[in-house]
Scaffold this active site. Structure first.
Site, PDB file in Angstrom:
ATOM      1  N   CYS A 142      53.435  48.032  31.470  1.00 44.83           N
ATOM      2  CA  CYS A 142      53.041  48.957  32.533  1.00 44.83           C
ATOM      3  C   CYS A 142      53.141  50.407  32.082  1.00 44.83           C
ATOM      4  O   CYS A 142      52.432  51.268  32.577  1.00 44.83           O
ATOM      5  CB  CYS A 142      53.905  48.743  33.753  1.00 44.83           C
ATOM      6  SG  CYS A 142      54.276  47.018  34.016  1.00 44.83           S
ATOM      7  N   THR A 165      43.793  32.838  52.329  1.00 44.14           N
ATOM      8  CA  THR A 165      43.756  31.428  51.941  1.00 44.14           C
ATOM      9  C   THR A 165      44.611  31.233  50.699  1.00 44.14           C
ATOM     10  O   THR A 165      44.471  31.981  49.724  1.00 44.14           O
ATOM     11  CB  THR A 165      42.301  30.995  51.677  1.00 44.14           C
ATOM     12  OG1 THR A 165      41.553  31.251  52.863  1.00 44.14           O
ATOM     13  CG2 THR A 165      42.213  29.520  51.308  1.00 44.14           C
TER      14      THR A 165
END
Ligand SMILES: *Cc1c(COP(=O)(O)O)cnc(C)c1O
Length: 395
Positions: free
Chosen positions: A324, A237
């Site tokens: 990261c 969705t």
């Protein structure tokens, strides 16, 4: 004073983005796949957001797919091009050594699946050339992926020229434009870009929303399987609040792009000039051909992590590279690719500004950093050896 100078890691959501998101939680909360009116209203929001992205990228709206972020867009782009290449017996991919890990780690996974990957070296100025790309393209190359602007050193790549080289060679061209989108003009038609990745949280939009652009005729492969959302290419969705916030933030960033760049460039240059006056420091990446808000400097004889912690104590939020890699003790792969020795790469500081930063914050950074660098050097056995001449200075 509190200064947030880590906008390449993520940005604060803008008021405009937030205002666009809020109605999507309790008023326009339908599922765009539902046939009823609330569903249709959500569907209209989704399509309006798609058209806004397409408009600013000079793209066909049908080429816009919403994802969960830049990483997913990168994964899906590379996997789609690889699948198309494999069908034609072309299993070579060309990229660069300083891509984001969303690209590098996907390429590693593809290598395990039988693809061959060439990573281009990074010239000393941090700008890959179209000539390098042209020379490395092989008859079996199915994809070239070169980032638009680097997330650590901010250098801007010659995307149009690389696009032209790829188009002439009949090879797909993808660019990770996560750091460029909303900050630099992008025209996928004029720049001959076949695929492009964007992430909303790098331009004052919400986290967890990305865009993958793919030119018409390039079939996407699924990374997420399930329902038929996004023309069956991205199940789940749709994140309507996130997508509406992303589109509003992108519109705002694109409309104000020139003004923001004109505001940020002198602040960036003031930081570069001031901080490179510290002895044995060096700017990483070309001084001019870089994002308007990016500063990245190495200081010899210190650890970037210690510098960050002391800056944080003074209220300054910065980075030593990409978010990261922080947490691991390896120096940045970008700085190593740029040719910095390990010892030097360890002492890096990235300051990434946005239009939310005030001029007095720049002055505060310039007042604060030199003292912390001296303090750390005074405590450093490595610096002691360098100063005694027992080791040569590298910068
Ligand atoms: C932040 C970033 C990504 C990852 O985007 P997410 O939305 O955080 O997944 C990819 N590439 C570059 C160049 C980035 O700066």
């Amino acid at each position: 004073m509190n200064v947030y100078a880590d906008n390449a890691a993520t940005t604060a959501a803008s008021d405009t983005a937030l205002a666009a998101m809020l109605p999507c939680f309790q008023e326009i909360y339908g599922n765009p796949s539902s046939l009823h009116t609330p569903g249709q209203r959500a569907g209209e929001k989704l399509e309006a957001a798609r058209e806004l992205f397409a408009h600013h990228l000079h793209a066909d709206p049908r080429g816009i797919t919403f994802t969960s972020g830049g990483s997913e867009a990168d994964n899906q782009a590379l996997r789609s091009a690889a699948a198309l290449g494999a069908q034609k017996g072309k299993k070579h991919i060309l990229s660069t050594k300083f891509e984001h890990h969303a690209i590098l780690h996907t390429l590693q996974a593809l290598e395990k699946e039988g693809f061959e990957v060439t990573l281009l070296d990074i010239p000393a100025d941090g700008v890959v050339t179209a000539e390098q790309v042209r020379e490395a393209i092989r008859p079996d190359t199915c994809l070239v992926s070169v980032m638009f602007a680097n997330n650590e050193i901010g250098t801007i790549q010659p995307v149009s020229e690389i696009g032209a080289v790829c188009r002439a060679a009949g090879v797909l061209f993808h660019t990770d434009a996560v750091q460029a989108a909303g900050h630099l003009p992008i025209d996928v038609e004029a720049m001959q870009i076949d695929m492009l990745s964007i992430s909303a949280h790098k331009f004052h939009g919400p986290k967890g929303v990305g865009v993958l652009y793919a030119k018409r005729g390039i079939p996407l492969v699924n990374v997420i399987y399930g329902g038929a959302q996004e023309r069956g290419k991205r199940a789940g969705t749709e994140n309507i609040p996130g997508i509406c916030g992303a589109a509003a933030a992108f519109d705002e960033a694109c409309v104000n792009m020139e003004r923001n760049a004109a505001y940020l460039t002198p602040l960036r240059d003031k930081l570069i000039t001031g901080l490179t006056q510290i002895p044995h420091s060096i700017l990483n990446g070309d001084a001019k051909r870089r994002l308007p808000g990016n500063v990245n400097i190495c200081f010899e004889g210190i650890e970037g992590e210690s510098l960050l912690l002391l800056l944080d104590e003074k209220g300054i939020a910065a980075s030593s590279g990409s978010a990261c890699t922080s947490g691991s003790l390896d120096p940045s792969h970008v700085l190593l690719a740029l040719g910095r020795p390990h010892e030097v790469a360890h002492g890096s500081l990235r300051l990434s500004l946005s239009e939310y930063n005030r001029p007095e914050e720049i002055d505060y950074i310039l007042e604060t950093v030199p003292g912390i660098v001296s303090y750390l050097r005074d405590m450093s056995p490595v610096w002691d050896e360098l100063e005694r001449g027992q080791k040569p200075h590298l910068i």
